[in-house]
Design an enzyme around this catalytic site. Structure first.
Site, PDB file in Angstrom:
ATOM      1  N   LYS A   1       0.844  -1.216   0.000  1.00 54.33           N
ATOM      2  CA  LYS A   1       0.000   0.000   0.000  1.00 54.33           C
ATOM      3  C   LYS A   1       0.872   1.256   0.000  1.00 54.33           C
ATOM      4  O   LYS A   1       0.626   2.191  -0.761  1.00 54.33           O
ATOM      5  CB  LYS A   1      -0.925   0.022   1.235  1.00 54.33           C
ATOM      6  CG  LYS A   1      -1.854  -1.180   1.329  1.00 54.33           C
ATOM      7  CD  LYS A   1      -2.778  -1.093   2.537  1.00 54.33           C
ATOM      8  CE  LYS A   1      -2.086  -1.055   3.879  1.00 54.33           C
ATOM      9  NZ  LYS A   1      -1.349  -2.283   4.241  1.00 54.33           N
TER      10      LYS A   1
ATOM     11  N   ARG B   1     -10.025   0.042   8.367  1.00 54.37           N
ATOM     12  CA  ARG B   1      -9.560  -1.315   8.701  1.00 54.37           C
ATOM     13  C   ARG B   1     -10.557  -2.070   9.553  1.00 54.37           C
ATOM     14  O   ARG B   1     -10.257  -3.194   9.963  1.00 54.37           O
ATOM     15  CB  ARG B   1      -8.255  -1.223   9.492  1.00 54.37           C
ATOM     16  CG  ARG B   1      -7.107  -0.789   8.666  1.00 54.37           C
ATOM     17  CD  ARG B   1      -5.967  -0.458   9.597  1.00 54.37           C
ATOM     18  NE  ARG B   1      -4.963  -1.449   9.506  1.00 54.37           N
ATOM     19  CZ  ARG B   1      -3.705  -1.207   9.091  1.00 54.37           C
ATOM     20  NH1 ARG B   1      -3.347   0.008   8.755  1.00 54.37           N
ATOM     21  NH2 ARG B   1      -2.836  -2.145   9.034  1.00 54.37           N
TER      22      ARG B   1
ATOM     23  N   ARG C   1      12.003  -5.352   5.265  1.00 55.34           N
ATOM     24  CA  ARG C   1      11.685  -3.944   4.946  1.00 55.34           C
ATOM     25  C   ARG C   1      12.541  -2.959   5.748  1.00 55.34           C
ATOM     26  O   ARG C   1      12.743  -3.110   6.940  1.00 55.34           O
ATOM     27  CB  ARG C   1      10.212  -3.667   5.238  1.00 55.34           C
ATOM     28  CG  ARG C   1       9.878  -2.178   5.094  1.00 55.34           C
ATOM     29  CD  ARG C   1       8.417  -1.911   5.128  1.00 55.34           C
ATOM     30  NE  ARG C   1       7.783  -2.335   6.357  1.00 55.34           N
ATOM     31  CZ  ARG C   1       6.478  -2.276   6.563  1.00 55.34           C
ATOM     32  NH1 ARG C   1       5.685  -1.829   5.622  1.00 55.34           N
ATOM     33  NH2 ARG C   1       5.973  -2.660   7.704  1.00 55.34           N
TER      34      ARG C   1
ATOM     35  N   ARG D   1      10.981  -0.965  11.292  1.00 60.19           N
ATOM     36  CA  ARG D   1       9.849  -0.633  12.161  1.00 60.19           C
ATOM     37  C   ARG D   1       9.760  -1.616  13.312  1.00 60.19           C
ATOM     38  O   ARG D   1       9.979  -2.808  13.127  1.00 60.19           O
ATOM     39  CB  ARG D   1       8.547  -0.660  11.338  1.00 60.19           C
ATOM     40  CG  ARG D   1       8.257   0.657  10.674  1.00 60.19           C
ATOM     41  CD  ARG D   1       7.131   0.616   9.682  1.00 60.19           C
ATOM     42  NE  ARG D   1       5.926  -0.084  10.097  1.00 60.19           N
ATOM     43  CZ  ARG D   1       4.832  -0.159   9.361  1.00 60.19           C
ATOM     44  NH1 ARG D   1       4.788   0.462   8.185  1.00 60.19           N
ATOM     45  NH2 ARG D   1       3.775  -0.820   9.781  1.00 60.19           N
TER      46      ARG D   1
ATOM     47  N   ARG E   1      -0.317  -8.826  13.474  1.00 63.88           N
ATOM     48  CA  ARG E   1      -0.900  -7.928  12.468  1.00 63.88           C
ATOM     49  C   ARG E   1      -1.646  -8.727  11.387  1.00 63.88           C
ATOM     50  O   ARG E   1      -2.708  -8.317  10.929  1.00 63.88           O
ATOM     51  CB  ARG E   1       0.196  -7.070  11.827  1.00 63.88           C
ATOM     52  CG  ARG E   1       0.682  -5.978  12.767  1.00 63.88           C
ATOM     53  CD  ARG E   1       2.038  -5.467  12.373  1.00 63.88           C
ATOM     54  NE  ARG E   1       2.043  -4.786  11.095  1.00 63.88           N
ATOM     55  CZ  ARG E   1       3.135  -4.606  10.354  1.00 63.88           C
ATOM     56  NH1 ARG E   1       4.297  -5.078  10.768  1.00 63.88           N
ATOM     57  NH2 ARG E   1       3.064  -3.954   9.225  1.00 63.88           N
TER      58      ARG E   1
HETATM   59  P1  AP5 Z   1       4.833  -1.571   1.883  1.00 60.55           P
HETATM   60  O1  AP5 Z   1       4.559  -0.741   0.683  1.00 60.55           O
HETATM   61  O2  AP5 Z   1       5.528  -0.941   3.046  1.00 60.55           O
HETATM   62  O3  AP5 Z   1       3.488  -2.327   2.362  1.00 60.55           O
HETATM   63  P2  AP5 Z   1       2.262  -1.772   3.201  1.00 60.55           P
HETATM   64  O4  AP5 Z   1       1.048  -2.427   2.649  1.00 60.55           O
HETATM   65  O5  AP5 Z   1       2.278  -0.282   3.274  1.00 60.55           O
HETATM   66  O6  AP5 Z   1       2.620  -2.439   4.607  1.00 60.55           O
HETATM   67  P3  AP5 Z   1       2.505  -1.819   6.085  1.00 60.55           P
HETATM   68  O7  AP5 Z   1       3.288  -2.749   6.974  1.00 60.55           O
HETATM   69  O8  AP5 Z   1       2.857  -0.382   6.109  1.00 60.55           O
HETATM   70  O9  AP5 Z   1       0.988  -2.023   6.346  1.00 60.55           O
HETATM   71  P4  AP5 Z   1       0.258  -1.952   7.660  1.00 60.55           P
HETATM   72  O10 AP5 Z   1      -1.100  -1.841   7.148  1.00 60.55           O
HETATM   73  O11 AP5 Z   1       0.518  -3.073   8.607  1.00 60.55           O
HETATM   74  O12 AP5 Z   1       0.932  -0.730   8.450  1.00 60.55           O
HETATM   75  P5  AP5 Z   1       0.406   0.725   8.787  1.00 60.55           P
HETATM   76  O13 AP5 Z   1       1.568   1.618   8.831  1.00 60.55           O
HETATM   77  O14 AP5 Z   1      -0.741   1.081   7.924  1.00 60.55           O
HETATM   78  O15 AP5 Z   1       5.680  -2.860   1.375  1.00 60.55           O
HETATM   79  C1  AP5 Z   1       6.177  -3.797   2.314  1.00 60.55           C
HETATM   80  C2  AP5 Z   1       7.595  -4.251   1.872  1.00 60.55           C
HETATM   81  O16 AP5 Z   1       7.462  -5.000   0.655  1.00 60.55           O
HETATM   82  C3  AP5 Z   1       8.552  -3.093   1.563  1.00 60.55           C
HETATM   83  O17 AP5 Z   1       9.851  -3.460   1.963  1.00 60.55           O
HETATM   84  C4  AP5 Z   1       8.458  -2.951   0.025  1.00 60.55           C
HETATM   85  O18 AP5 Z   1       9.666  -2.454  -0.535  1.00 60.55           O
HETATM   86  C5  AP5 Z   1       8.198  -4.388  -0.404  1.00 60.55           C
HETATM   87  N1  AP5 Z   1       7.341  -4.486  -1.588  1.00 60.55           N
HETATM   88  C6  AP5 Z   1       6.256  -3.704  -1.900  1.00 60.55           C
HETATM   89  N2  AP5 Z   1       5.695  -4.114  -3.054  1.00 60.55           N
HETATM   90  C7  AP5 Z   1       6.433  -5.191  -3.480  1.00 60.55           C
HETATM   91  C8  AP5 Z   1       6.344  -6.063  -4.612  1.00 60.55           C
HETATM   92  N3  AP5 Z   1       5.381  -5.899  -5.544  1.00 60.55           N
HETATM   93  N4  AP5 Z   1       7.250  -7.062  -4.723  1.00 60.55           N
HETATM   94  C9  AP5 Z   1       8.228  -7.231  -3.786  1.00 60.55           C
HETATM   95  N5  AP5 Z   1       8.380  -6.429  -2.695  1.00 60.55           N
HETATM   96  C10 AP5 Z   1       7.483  -5.420  -2.538  1.00 60.55           C
HETATM   97  O19 AP5 Z   1      -0.163   0.513  10.282  1.00 60.55           O
HETATM   98  C11 AP5 Z   1       0.722   0.302  11.352  1.00 60.55           C
HETATM   99  C12 AP5 Z   1      -0.061   0.245  12.653  1.00 60.55           C
HETATM  100  O20 AP5 Z   1      -0.732   1.510  12.879  1.00 60.55           O
HETATM  101  C13 AP5 Z   1      -1.193  -0.792  12.705  1.00 60.55           C
HETATM  102  O21 AP5 Z   1      -0.716  -2.078  13.063  1.00 60.55           O
HETATM  103  C14 AP5 Z   1      -2.091  -0.177  13.798  1.00 60.55           C
HETATM  104  O22 AP5 Z   1      -1.544  -0.377  15.085  1.00 60.55           O
HETATM  105  C15 AP5 Z   1      -2.023   1.310  13.461  1.00 60.55           C
HETATM  106  N6  AP5 Z   1      -3.056   1.680  12.475  1.00 60.55           N
HETATM  107  C16 AP5 Z   1      -2.847   2.156  11.219  1.00 60.55           C
HETATM  108  N7  AP5 Z   1      -4.018   2.370  10.589  1.00 60.55           N
HETATM  109  C17 AP5 Z   1      -4.992   2.011  11.472  1.00 60.55           C
HETATM  110  C18 AP5 Z   1      -6.422   1.984  11.394  1.00 60.55           C
HETATM  111  N8  AP5 Z   1      -7.072   2.369  10.283  1.00 60.55           N
HETATM  112  N9  AP5 Z   1      -7.104   1.546  12.485  1.00 60.55           N
HETATM  113  C19 AP5 Z   1      -6.473   1.160  13.616  1.00 60.55           C
HETATM  114  N10 AP5 Z   1      -5.116   1.151  13.751  1.00 60.55           N
HETATM  115  C20 AP5 Z   1      -4.386   1.578  12.674  1.00 60.55           C
HETATM  116 MG    MG Z   2       2.493   1.128   4.838  1.00 57.24          MG
END
Ligand code: AP5
Ligand code: MG
Length: 228
Positions: A13, A88, A127, A159, A170
């Protein structure tokens, strides 16, 4: 163009959302990035969120909904945005519908990045993230100089929630609380499903050409209904 980028932790994402934001000139609104910024600045919101985040759990809906309500009303989101990591939960999805109705607007498309659990585990373990601009790197997308962000030269970090125990939580939370949101959107909105296993550049080109085919704020047409 008002988009939701939907997918499991590690589905890409942030990676694809950054490209879409740069290509189409609309902000990427990521509660995860906003919360991490608040933690670095030591705000009350950051302190409230840190325990949940480090354990891999969701932060309570009320905090996240308030955060998104405020962010959506900032001037840069007036002509479009990409939501990355929101909604989410079903209550968050319902709150977003209400908020969009209040703003006299609606979500055009939900883009679902579909990735296997095996790939998610591999990606999150490898990552590296820039704490300044949130750019992410991996063996598949390495920085030009090892350990340093291409954009601003900041030292890259891992992270806290990419530790194996937190990653497992997660993914479980995603399956139990977030996956049902996709069914909610399939009933109420336009959903396009993308094979997120493909190389980053291929997905980027696919999304750019699909999104480039529509005019701002308008639905993007039948082509998007296909599974890529
Ligand atoms: P990346 O692009 O970083 O993936 P992502 O989907 O953004 O993964 P996140 O870990 O950021 O998602 P998340 O939803 O758990 O975290 P968030 O910060 O939203 O890609 C991942 C890796 O793969 C990278 O190294 C990239 O280079 C590689 N990659 C990408 N595409 C690729 C491909 N096609 N092929 C190969 N490699 C690839 O949330 C964190 C925390 O915040 C949550 O756990 C929660 O505690 C809180 N939070 C956030 N939003 C909410 C909400 N709406 N409600 C409640 N709590 C929330
Ligand atoms: Mg992300």
């Amino acid at each position: 163009m008002r988009l939701i980028l939907f997918g499991a932790p590690g589905s890409g994402k942030g990676t694809q959302g950054t490209f879409i934001s740069e290509t189409f000139g609309i902000p990427r609104l990521s509660p995860g990035d906003i919360l991490r910024d608040n933690r670095r600045r030591g705000t009350a919101l950051g302190k409230n969120a840190e325990g949940y985040m480090d354990r891999g759990e969701l932060v309570p809906d009320s905090l996240i909904i308030d955060l998104i309500r405020d962010r959506l009303q900032e001037p840069d989101a007036a002509n479009g945005f990409i939501l990355d990591g929101f909604p989410r939960t079903i209550p968050q999805a319902e709150a977003l519908d209400n908020l969009m109705a209040e703003l006299g607007s609606e979500i055009d498309w939900v883009i679902y990045l579909r990735v296997s659990e095996e790939s998610l585990l591999e990606r999150l373990g490898g990552r590296w993230t820039c704490p300044t601009c949130h750019q992410v790197y991996s063996p598949a997308v390495p920085p030009r100089a090892e350990g340093v962000c291409d954009n601003d030269g900041t030292s890259l970090v891992q992270r806290d929630d990419d530790r194996p125990e937190a990653v497992q939580v997660r993914i479980t939370v995603y399956n139990e609380e977030t996956a049902p949101v996709l069914d909610f959107y399939r009933q109420h909105h336009n959903v396009v499903e993308v094979n997120g296993e493909r190389p980053v550049e291929e997905i980027r080109e696919y999304l750019t050409s699909l999104l480039g085919g529509g005019s701002k704020g308008a639905p993007l047409g039948a082509a998007l209904r296909q599974t890529a």
